[in-house]
Design an enzyme around this catalytic site. Structure first.
Site, short mmCIF file in Angstrom:
data_model
loop_
_atom_site.label_atom_id
_atom_site.label_comp_id
_atom_site.label_asym_id
_atom_site.label_seq_id
_atom_site.Cartn_x
_atom_site.Cartn_y
_atom_site.Cartn_z
N GLU A 159 0.74 -1.16 0.27
CA GLU A 159 0.41 -0.23 -0.07
C GLU A 159 1.33 1.23 -0.22
O GLU A 159 0.78 2.38 1.08
CB GLU A 159 -1.12 -0.05 0.88
CG GLU A 159 -2.19 -0.76 0.97
CD GLU A 159 -3.01 -1.08 1.66
OE1 GLU A 159 -3.23 -0.05 2.92
OE2 GLU A 159 -3.94 -1.68 1.47
N GLU A 268 -5.69 -8.11 -1.00
CA GLU A 268 -6.43 -7.58 0.07
C GLU A 268 -8.34 -7.18 -0.10
O GLU A 268 -7.77 -6.38 -1.08
CB GLU A 268 -5.79 -5.79 0.80
CG GLU A 268 -4.87 -6.32 2.17
CD GLU A 268 -4.60 -5.32 2.85
OE1 GLU A 268 -5.39 -4.56 2.85
OE2 GLU A 268 -3.08 -5.35 2.77
#
Ligand code: NAG
Ligand code: NAG
Ligand code: NAG
Ligand code: NAG
Ligand code: NAG
Ligand code: NAG
Length: 335
Positions: A159, A268
């Site tokens: 991320e 995710e």
């Protein structure tokens, strides 16, 4: 005289072992968090990690899961930026977890996930913080430890966000080169910005990451894009209710991947143990499954060391019963 069939077998074996023509099988499973606990989105770490329980791997593999993402804090793996791996942590903890995941089934795959948001202690890689050399160093070392195993995928960074994308793409190229310089042939997962958003990828970081080259294979078959997408109203993965099945976003991504002949993994996604998420996550994962091989698969967030009452918990109860969301939405869509 060697039969043409035998020649073909030899050739295809050689191609498979060189990576060309080899393709990841359809993957589905779960993040097993713990070694990443207390890594903040600014890349700080307050040293309060936990161990994902090893029994979970056999539990989930027994139900058909074959993908485990195992996040860790950069500071825990290399306590000094750019320094050597802490072999105590590696041998007594991380390696034990990875070994349990791999042993849980012959097809189990593990994503080795550096969970630091492109940052170390508040500073961005090559944008005021760690140098590309320091970033490359941890992956060169991990390449030496975990190299040459197609069941170990390298998630080169979790991320990234709020950074300059062209400069970030250069850091990604640097780390790909470092991993290949270690001799590791593994599949590599390349992340864009916006917390690895699947939604902004095709128009944001995607066009820059398309230019990242694999110096070992020449072709990009072992460079898989890494994307995340949640189903709550602000796509943060912090709310119990889901409001979308993300089909539109994922269809746009898949069209883009097909245009360039590339693949991505949804590493995710997830939701609360609620009726809305049971519906929407189930629909999303059914779409992901149908979009193989453009979408290689998914890992939901999260089991591991999370408590069973964590808002997005996939951790089974102590009596071995799974979470309702796992039973209704994830399990039916495993490979
Ligand atoms: C190395 O890892 C071990 C086990 O996690 C830990 O006890 C130790 O403090 C670590 N060393 C450093 C220098 O952080
Ligand atoms: C860690 O595990 C890998 C594979 O599971 C193994 O090949 C390697 O030797 C181990 N390394 C250490 C330092 O224990
Ligand atoms: C990172 O964020 C945490 C949590 O908000 C905060 O406590 C810490 O001071 C921040 N660290 C840096 C270096 O900005
Ligand atoms: C995505 O990230 C880039 C770079 O960090 C930023 O400029 C852009 O505003 C972000 N887009 C969205 C929709 O958040
Ligand atoms: C996702 O939701 C849309 C709109 O409600 C619907 O048309 C579509 O069929 C759903 N996708 C799947 C895979 O169920
Ligand atoms: C297992 O534990 C959960 C949570 O306490 C409970 O809801 C469930 O009914 C239990 N299942 C069995 C088979 O005992």
């Amino acid at each position: 005289m060697v039969s043409s069939k035998a020649v073909l077998v030899v050739l295809s074996t050689a191609l498979a072992s060189s990576g060309v023509g080899a393709q990841l099988i359809r993957l589905g499973g779960v993040n097993t968090a713990g070694y990443d606990f207390t890594v903040y989105t600014n890349g700080s770490f307050t040293n309060n990690a936990a161990i994902p329980p090893a029994w979970e791997y056999a539990h989930f593999s027994g139900e058909g899961a074959n993908l485990y993402r195992v996040p860790f804090a950069w500071q825990e793996m290399t306590p000094e930026l750019g320094g050597p791996i802490n072999t105590t942590f590696l041998e007594q903890y991380y390696n034990v977890t990875v070994a349990a995941a791999l042993a849980s089934s012959p097809t189990a795959h593990v994503i080795v996930d550096l969970h630091n948001y492109a940052r170390w202690n508040g500073e961005i890689i090559s944008q005021g913080g760690p140098t590309n050399e320091q970033y490359g160093s941890i992956w060169y070392q991990l390449g030496q430890v975990y190299g040459n195993n197609d069941r170990l995928l390298f998630g080169v960074m979790n991320e990234p966000h709020d950074l300059d994308i062209p400069t970030w793409a250069e850091s990604v190229q640097y780390v790909v080169n470092s991993i290949r310089a270690s001799g590791a042939t593994n599949y590599l997962l390349l992340p864009g910005s916006n917390y690895t958003s699947a939604q902004t990828f095709p128009t944001g970081a995607g066009p820059y990451l398309l230019n990242v080259k694999d110096p070992l294979f020449g072709t990009p078959e072992r460079l898989i894009f890494d994307v995340h997408k949640y189903l709550d109203y602000d796509n943060s993965g912090t709310h119990a209710e889901c409001v979308t099945n993300n089909t539109e976003v994922l269809e746009t991504l898949v069209s883009w991947l097909q245009e360039y002949g590339r693949q991505a993994v949804l590493s995710e996604t997830g939701g609360g143990n609620t009726a809305s998420c049971e519906t929407y996550l189930g629909e999303e994962l059914a779409y992901v499954k149908s979009a193989y091989p453009s979408l290689v698969g998914f890992s939901v967030w999260a089991a591991g060391a999370f408590a069973t009452d964590y808002i997005l918990s996939m951790t089974p109860y102590a009596n071995g019963t799974d979470q309702p969301l796992w039973i209704d939405a994830v399990r039916p869509n495993l490979p």
